[in-house]
Design a protein around this motif. Structure first.
Motif, PDB file in Angstrom:
ATOM      1  N   THR A 141       5.797  12.612  -8.937  1.00 14.01           N
ATOM      2  CA  THR A 141       6.322  10.986  -8.252  1.00 14.01           C
ATOM      3  C   THR A 141       4.690  10.257  -8.956  1.00 14.01           C
ATOM      4  OG1 THR A 141       4.406  12.521  -7.181  1.00 14.01           O
ATOM      5  CG2 THR A 141       7.111  11.710  -6.589  1.00 14.01           C
TER       6      THR A 141
ATOM      7  N   HIS B 250      -1.264   8.593   4.265  1.00 10.84           N
ATOM      8  CA  HIS B 250      -0.427   8.696   2.722  1.00 10.84           C
ATOM      9  C   HIS B 250      -1.635   8.494   1.839  1.00 10.84           C
ATOM     10  CE1 HIS B 250      -0.581   4.770   4.770  1.00 10.84           C
ATOM     11  NE2 HIS B 250       0.406   4.376   3.380  1.00 10.84           N
TER      12      HIS B 250
ATOM     13  N   GLN C 112       5.398   3.755  -0.795  1.00 10.42           N
ATOM     14  CA  GLN C 112       5.699   5.109  -1.003  1.00 10.42           C
ATOM     15  C   GLN C 112       7.374   5.151  -1.556  1.00 10.42           C
ATOM     16  OE1 GLN C 112       3.177   6.615  -0.558  1.00 10.42           O
ATOM     17  NE2 GLN C 112       3.251   7.912   0.649  1.00 10.42           N
TER      18      GLN C 112
ATOM     19  N   ARG D 131       6.745   5.029  -4.988  1.00 11.89           N
ATOM     20  CA  ARG D 131       5.922   6.943  -5.452  1.00 11.89           C
ATOM     21  C   ARG D 131       6.727   7.447  -5.537  1.00 11.89           C
ATOM     22  NH1 ARG D 131       1.076   8.083  -5.936  1.00 11.89           N
ATOM     23  NH2 ARG D 131       0.093   6.066  -4.015  1.00 11.89           N
ATOM     24  N   VAL D 132       8.327   7.481  -4.627  1.00 12.56           N
ATOM     25  CA  VAL D 132       9.023   8.198  -4.813  1.00 12.56           C
ATOM     26  C   VAL D 132      10.069   8.037  -6.489  1.00 12.56           C
ATOM     27  CG1 VAL D 132      11.653   9.146  -4.204  1.00 12.56           C
ATOM     28  CG2 VAL D 132       9.759   8.502  -2.810  1.00 12.56           C
TER      29      VAL D 132
ATOM     30  N   ALA E 213      11.494  14.076  -1.910  1.00  9.66           N
ATOM     31  CA  ALA E 213      10.035  13.451  -1.613  1.00  9.66           C
ATOM     32  C   ALA E 213      10.028  12.552  -1.055  1.00  9.66           C
ATOM     33  CB  ALA E 213      10.167  12.480  -3.168  1.00  9.66           C
TER      34      ALA E 213
ATOM     35  N   LYS F 142       9.372  13.911   2.300  1.00  6.44           N
ATOM     36  CA  LYS F 142       7.568  13.602   1.842  1.00  6.44           C
ATOM     37  C   LYS F 142       6.452  12.937   2.063  1.00  6.44           C
ATOM     38  CE  LYS F 142       4.061  16.477  -1.852  1.00  6.44           C
ATOM     39  NZ  LYS F 142       4.432  16.487  -3.000  1.00  6.44           N
ATOM     40  N   LEU F 143       7.235  11.984   1.497  1.00  8.63           N
ATOM     41  CA  LEU F 143       6.385  11.165   1.458  1.00  8.63           C
ATOM     42  C   LEU F 143       6.592   9.680   2.493  1.00  8.63           C
ATOM     43  CD1 LEU F 143       6.336   9.965  -2.334  1.00  8.63           C
ATOM     44  CD2 LEU F 143       4.936  11.284  -1.126  1.00  8.63           C
TER      45      LEU F 143
ATOM     46  N   ASP G 135       6.056   7.341   5.378  1.00 10.39           N
ATOM     47  CA  ASP G 135       4.861   7.127   5.595  1.00 10.39           C
ATOM     48  C   ASP G 135       4.928   6.108   7.681  1.00 10.39           C
ATOM     49  OD1 ASP G 135       6.305   5.392   4.142  1.00 10.39           O
ATOM     50  OD2 ASP G 135       3.549   4.457   3.510  1.00 10.39           O
TER      51      ASP G 135
ATOM     52  N   ILE H  88      10.042   4.425   5.174  1.00  6.63           N
ATOM     53  CA  ILE H  88       9.114   4.833   4.330  1.00  6.63           C
ATOM     54  C   ILE H  88       8.604   2.893   4.031  1.00  6.63           C
ATOM     55  CG2 ILE H  88      10.789   5.016   2.317  1.00  6.63           C
ATOM     56  CD1 ILE H  88       9.804   6.809   0.715  1.00  6.63           C
TER      57      ILE H  88
END
Lengths: 389, 459, 565
Positions: A127, A153, A168, A171-172, A341, A344-345, A347, A360
């Protein structure tokens, strides 16, 4: 051999050059027709020509120190014994495209790993590790800490220096080949959007007193039923007329947020949830973008505006888009890694029961051309014709 | 003459035809002046005709930067930067400098008087007037027609209305302006391939001829009831019908085999492009491209004996040539652009003048590349190339730039710079007429009248 | 109302339908002589038409050719080929048509067009509409059917009945053609193509005959009158009723003429005539070669060009035909019609996306009058920029009928492009010109008009500055000062020359020649009556069409070489 000699352009004095586009700011202001009953308020219209996940790509790919993610084909390939490779690929003669179907079904029981992204456990997705991103501050915090509504985050700094940006989604996807500028997932989608008129988003700015500075405007989003008209250079022409898509008596889309215009830049003042007609290759969805903000820089002559629209994208919808695309092989990504991902990410929109975030933070770069947005006569806004300035 | 209609004796007994593949022989006047003086022939033994053509470009030259002045007529042309592309063709062309255009008190109608005077021998009395036939018309009239088309007019700017060939003010030629339609007119279904083994006259052509014949006979009755001016117009109409009849006659007879005639498909033409079809344009690159394609068609049309006469317009008198993205065209630049003090000229206007000369070079390239007999197609042509202005900035008509291209089958020397010493420009056109074998002893009116051909270059 | 009048103005007729209208629907063709006459009591009137003196020959325009063919055979029959260019005299192709010559290349195109039309007419797909009868056998010559076809079609194409000899020629061609090809329709095709190549079709021939009312004088034949009337009002050949009125001699009577004029002015076809006149007067042939730089004006394309011409004609039809309004209001009208492609140029919402929509500019809009439309501002501009001089000249010459002298050749242009000069606007460039006495005379005539239109760039798009410098659009027309395009509009509206010009042009268009000195009084009268009618074009047309002067025998050879464009 006869050929054209070079053109001495540098010695050509500027006053002889055309200035066809010059002075349009004043032009449009002057053109504004006074509306019966509402002599001052005007409306700006824009049609979105390109819609891209906002990717910040540095020259030396510093944002992805681990490199670009491996593709699904590669993961599949790696997981096979030498004998299996020979058997499944006609001793290596099968092309990547031809073997995509087998590769997609690399679950232990032959599952399609985009349909069941948890069927295999790939190494974690690479990421984005960079500090800069496009986007908006969505969660209200300066540090991305855990709040009742959002999950902890890491923040980005805006490419223009704005602190505490949430993105985010970048980010992914920022280190996935298919979404970067050299990948073709969104390039192809934009091409379809322009040629077929799929998912054409209209942005109407109403209640405008001054097209360059106005502290209170309303920004509405519609879908167009009319497609672009192209000029000689094959780019969409400004000032076309677009009719809004209606579902019965009401526009099919039509959510609004409040905003302002500062020195020709349209900004959000009160974020809100909006539905957008969203086209991604071969599929169409209604994108639910929550707590949406927009920032659009209207060019000097008013003929176009470019900027970013950001908000929380439902992870479920995002996964529908990515997982069901069927673009995994040619788009060069891998579903299980992205799926994990996202989980996980994510937010935003924390589920109070599970404590997990269900959306996200995301941002999309958009380009638009000015146009006239036409409401149906007798529709929700009778007799109203959007006027570009 | 018609095999379809039982009619009285025909006007032209030389034409005979029979249907159904039987022999069709057509005897047509074939003047000596068509044949080249060296008596060379095509491989088939058929004599090579000498063709006449014109080539036009607008807005002239940049004085001092076109061709170096010379004291006296002689061999050798020193091309300066603007005409540099012509250097490679020096041995094929003549340049004429120092010829004047006296207008005898008539106004200089800008971008008009120059071409009218040099091509008709008479200064016009107002804009738009063409007081006498242009020299190509005179040559075509004298030569008659032994070809399918009396003349082919070509405009490289996509504008069929712009030509510099006219019989009168009211009879301006209309040009072929789109490569594809030009190609279709010549090499379309009506084209008869001279090298095709199985020639069969098309019965449909016989029908068309019969129809024309009937129309001509019927229309003649109009002659007695119209006024003098309309009578002359009717004559033109009759001439036109006869021309078409002659065209059909030629298609009804088996042409002599002709090895130089190898028609290509339209797609086979280098640079052929549908986008150039049917639209007007003046963008330099498009003009050059269109010209290049049309010259390939023209050269083949000449080689295939489809015509012996042609007029080419590369750019118009009010040169509309322009560069994409620039507000000004060539003509407006000649007046509005500043002179660069270092260069001593208007750089952009100069650049456009250069483009015209590149066009001339492209013409020469196409005609010299085309082999015919022992030499090139250009060797069997005489082309009068000129512009309406010497220096367009001031609308100068004295020292009009003029060239001849080609050796006219050996009747004219080339490689000469002819110095006019202020003689009327009509001497060049008059020389061209004499070279083409016209029995004329003078040409032009008032101060433009001349009876002196330029013998230094005549063989 | 407008909508219907704009639709299908050439109302498909088709020869078969014409026959019905003409009362010739009998299945069994009658004897040749009667068929040739086509309607009763015509034999007297058309005796030997080609033996009459033909005093004028006006070549058909491509529009007239097309509309005649459409009217006779239906709009499905298309014209191919490009016709020789016409020449403008007195500002009009309609006048130049009487002078223009036929070149071999031009005739070649007419022959191609004739064959193409004939082939379409006998095409099995079209026969039911285009042919009045079915031959007994498609392989053999059917004399009765052929005769019926040629006499009936010929009457519309020649604008008079065919003479026996003309008919016989077609019959001979068709019979021989049928025999050669073993196909009746092939024979008819050849015969029809021969009709379309003759001067009797390609030229509007005006013939004279002894005037029975005045000993020793001549008058136009009734058929020539019918053609004049029809080409003036409808820009096409006379219809059955008009030809019948000619045949019966009714057209020679004031009452009979007035009846036809009333009928024709009330007809939907009037729109075609009005369009044709303004297409000619406004020099719309320039559209054929209009070019705009694609980098500077990406919004311009072929659709814009087509639509712009149509827009202006719709405005004219709306104002002068549908509303039957004041001619002067053309120059101040704000009601217009806009298509999608024009909406982008004018930067307004397309009133009816995907179609033409009515639109009215607000009162303060610079778009005022036909001279503010693309068809004027962009047509009279360079490919890459506007030109106040060209626009001013166009207004002087096209709308006010004033001739602007040709520019002098010996101008020293160096003074306008002196070193370091930086002209930002056209006004600055032109003011430099005006310092030269040899230039200023004419530039003063045209520039102040054109400068008022500088708010419209070379592609008709609105702007308020050029090269970053605000535009000054003030000017003066014949003593009237104004500050912008609407001001110019008003000045044009109130300028006497604007109405005088249309009277001049329309009467010249109607006559097919420039007016003679003797006709000056007639022009004055026409102008007065035009004013009295409230400057209604229909009134002017009616006035001309009913006037004896319109049907006067044209004078012998005129000197008309001036004003050739």
């Amino acid at each position: 051999m006869v050929s054209l000699s070079p053109i001495p352009s540098s010695i050509f004095r500027p006053s002889l050059r055309a200035a066809a586009g010059a002075g349009l700011v004043a032009v449009l202001a002057a053109l504004t027709p006074a509306k019966a009953g509402d002599p001052t308020s005007k409306t700006l219209g824009f049609a979105v020509t390109t819609f891209n996940t906002a990717m910040y790509e540095s020259r030396f790919m510093d944002e992805c120190p681990q490199g670009i993610n491996a593709t699904n084909d590669e993961f599949w390939w790696r997981g096979l014994s030498k004998e299996e490779r020979g058997r499944l690929t006609n001793n290596g003669d099968m092309t990547q495209i031809a073997r995509q179907h087998i590769a997609n079904h690399r679950g232990p029981n032959g599952e399609d790993i985009c349909q069941v992204p948890t069927a295999v456990k790939d190494p974690p997705l690479y990421t984005v590790r960079g500090k800069l991103a496009y986007g908006m501050k969505l969660d209200g915090t300066d540090d991305g800490k855990d709040t009742p509504k959002s999950c902890k985050h890491e923040k980005f700094t805006g490419v223009d220096g704005t602190p505490a940006i949430d993105n985010q989604l970048y980010r992914v996807l920022g280190c996935v080949y298919g979404w970067r500028s050299i990948g073709h997932i969104e390039t192809a989608a934009n091409g379809h959007r322009q040629t077929n008129g799929l998912g054409m988003i209209l942005i109407e700015v109403s209640g405008v007193d001054d097209a360059r500075n106005d502290d209170d405007v309303t920004i509405s989003f519609y879908r167009s039923v009319d497609t672009f008209t192209f000029g000689a250079s094959a780019s969409p022409l400004p000032y076309s007329t677009y009719r809004i898509d209606y579902d019965g008596e009401k526009p099919r889309y039509g959510d609004s947020i409040k905003g302002k215009i500062v020195d020709g830049v349209l900004k959000t003042t009160v974020p809100g949830d909006v539905k957008l007609p969203f086209y991604a290759n071969q599929s169409f969805q209604t994108m639910q973008l929550m707590d949406t903000q927009i920032e659009l820089k209207i060019n000097a002559d008013g003929s176009a505006a470019d900027g970013v629209i950001g908000g929380y994208y439902s992870t479920q919808q995002l996964w529908e888009y990515i997982g069901e695309q069927g673009w995994q092989p040619t788009g060069l990504y891998t579903c299980p890694g992205i799926y994990a991902a996202i989980q996980k990410l994510a937010d935003g929109h924390k589920d109070p029961k599970t404590g997990e975030c269900t959306s996200i933070s995301s941002a999309f770069k958009i380009k638009t051309v000015a146009g006239f947005i036409k409401h149906r006569d007798g529709g929700d806004k009778p007799n109203k014709i959007a006027q570009a300035q | 003459m018609s095999i379809l209609l039982k009619r009285p004796a025909p006007r032209r007994d030389v034409l005979r035809g029979m249907l159904g593949g039987a022999a069709v022989s057509v005897g047509l006047p074939f003047l000596d002046c068509f044949l080249n003086a060296n008596g060379t022939a095509q491989a088939s033994g058929a004599p090579i005709p000498v063709r006449f053509g014109t080539w036009y470009w607008g807005c002239g030259h940049t004085p001092g930067h076109d061709v170096a002045a010379k004291a006296a007529t002689g061999k050798g042309i020193k091309f300066l930067e603007e005409c540099a592309p012509l250097q490679a063709y020096e041995s094929h062309i003549n340049y004429f400098g120092g010829f004047n255009t006296p207008l005898d008190g008539k106004s200089n109608y800008v971008h008009h008087s120059g071409w009218v005077a040099s091509r008709t021998g008479t200064a016009p009395a107002n804009t738009g007037e063409v007081p006498a036939p242009t020299l190509d018309v005179l040559i075509a009239d004298a030569k008659g027609s032994g070809t399918r088309f009396r003349v082919l007019d070509i405009n490289s700017m996509g504008n069929p209305r712009i030509t510099y060939s006219a019989r009168s003010t009211y009879a301006r030629a209309t040009a072929e302006a789109a490569p594809l339609s030009f190609y279709s007119r010549i090499f379309g279904p009506d084209f008869v391939d001279p090298n095709k083994a199985d020639f069969k006259p098309d019965p449909a052509l016989m029908v068309r001829k019969s129809v024309l014949s009937a129309v001509l006979d019927e229309s003649k009755r109009f002659q007695g009831v119209v006024g003098a001016a309309d009578k002359q117009r009717l004559d033109e109409y009759f001439t036109s019908i006869r021309q078409l009849e002659g065209q059909l006659d030629l298609q009804l007879q088996k042409p002599a085999p002709n090895q130089a005639c190898v028609p290509m498909t339209f797609d086979g033409i280098a640079g052929s492009n549908d986008e150039l079809a049917g639209q007007s344009f003046a963008q330099v690159e498009a003009v050059a491209e269109s010209h290049k394609v049309m010259m390939q068609i023209l050269t083949m049309a000449l080689a295939c004996n489809q015509t012996n006469m042609f007029n080419v317009v590369y750019s118009d008198a009010f040169s509309g040539l322009r560069r994409k993205g620039d507000a000004n065209n060539h003509h407006t630049l000649t007046h509005e652009e500043e002179t660069d003090p270092k260069l001593g000229y208007q750089p952009m206007a100069f650049w456009f003048n250069c483009q015209n000369m590149l066009g001339a070079a492209a013409f020469l390239e196409a005609f010299t590349k085309f082999k015919e007999g022992d030499g090139t197609l250009l060797d069997n042509c005489l082309v009068f190339a000129n512009s309406e202005s010497s220096y367009a900035r001031y609308h100068g008509v004295n020292n009009l730039p003029m060239f001849t291209f080609g050796k006219a089958g050996g009747r004219i020397k080339t490689g000469y710079h002819v110095v006019g010493n202020g003689d009327p420009c009509t001497r060049v056109g008059f020389t061209a007429m004499r070279v083409m074998g016209l029995p004329v002893d003078r040409w032009g009116t008032k101060s433009l009248e001349t009876s002196k051909p330029i013998t230094e270059i005549m063989t | 109302m407008l909508k219907s009048s704009l639709k299908g103005r050439m109302g498909m007729v088709g020869l078969a339908a014409v026959m019905v209208l003409a009362g010739c629907s009998e299945q069994n063709p009658a004897k040749p002589a009667k068929v040739a006459s086509s309607s009763s009591a015509t034999l007297v009137a058309y005796a030997a038409p080609v033996e009459s003196d033909v005093v004028a020959m006006r070549r058909l325009t491509s529009e007239q050719y097309q509309s005649i063919i459409s009217n006779v055979f239906g709009p499905r029959v298309k014209i191919v080929g490009k016709f020789d260019q016409l020449v403008r005299i007195n500002g009009l192709f309609a006048v130049g048509a009487a002078k223009v010559n036929m070149s071999p290349a031009g005739f070649e195109q007419f022959e191609i067009a004739a064959r193409a039309v004939a082939a379409q007419v006998v095409d099995p797909k079209n026969r039911a509409l285009t042919m009045p009868c079915v031959p007994a056998s498609p392989k053999a010559f059917d004399e009765a059917c052929a005769q019926r076809f040629f006499s009936q079609a010929g009457r519309f194409l020649f604008r008079r009945p065919l003479t026996d000899e003309e008919l016989k020629t077609r019959m001979d061609i068709a019979a021989a053609g049928t025999a050669a090809a073993g196909d009746f329709y092939a024979g008819v095709e050849s015969g029809l193509s021969s009709l379309l190549m003759t001067p009797a079709f390609l030229f509007i021939n005006e013939a004279v005959e002894p005037d029975p009312a005045v000993q020793g004088q001549k008058r136009l034949t009734a058929y020539s009158k019918a053609s004049r009337l029809s080409f003036l009002l409808w820009n096409t050949a006379p219809d059955d009723e008009l030809l019948t009125a000619a045949a019966t001699g009714a057209l020679h009577s004031e009452k009979g003429l007035a009846k036809q004029v009333d009928r024709m002015i009330a007809s939907r076809q009037l729109e075609g005539g009005v369009r044709a006149f303004f297409t000619d007067m406004l020099g719309f042939d320039k559209f054929d070669t209009l070019e705009k730089d694609s980098v500077l004006f990406p919004v311009y394309n072929a659709a814009v060009s087509l639509d712009a011409k149509e827009q202006l004609l719709r405005m004219i039809v709306e104002q002068l035909v549908v509303a039957d309004g004041d001619y002067r209001d053309l120059f101040t009208m704000r009601k217009t019609y806009i298509s999608d492609s024009l909406a982008r140029i004018y930067r307004v919402a397309a009133p009816k996306p995907g179609a033409w929509g009515e639109y009215t500019y607000p009162e303060n809009s610079p778009y005022t009058g036909i001279q503010s439309t693309f068809a004027f501002t962009a047509l009279h501009s360079h490919a890459g920029r506007s030109s106040p001089t060209i626009r001013g000249k166009a207004i002087r010459e096209l709308l006010l009928c004033q001739r602007v002298p040709d520019p002098p050749a010996n101008v020293n242009f160096a003074q306008f492009n002196a070193e370091h000069s930086e002209f930002k606007t056209a006004r600055q460039r032109l003011e430099a010109h005006s310092t030269s006495p040899s230039c200023s005379g004419c530039h003063k005539l045209v520039d102040p008009i054109g400068l008022a239109l500088e708010n419209f760039d070379g592609a008709g798009q609105y702007r308020t500055s050029e090269n970053g410098t605000p535009l000054d659009t003030s000017g003066k027309l014949d003593g009237i000062e104004y500050k912008d395009a609407p001001g110019l509009a008003l000045a044009l509206h109130n300028n006497n020359a604007i109405t005088g010009c249309v009277v001049n042009r329309l009467s010249s268009y109607a006559l097919g020649r420039p007016q003679t000195k003797d006709e000056k009084a007639w022009l004055t009268t026409l102008g007065e009556r035009f004013a009295a009618s409230g400057y209604r074009l229909t009134a002017l047309l009616r006035d001309i069409a009913n006037d004896k002067a319109f049907y006067a025998v044209p004078p012998a050879e005129q000197q008309v070489t001036q004003n050739v464009q």
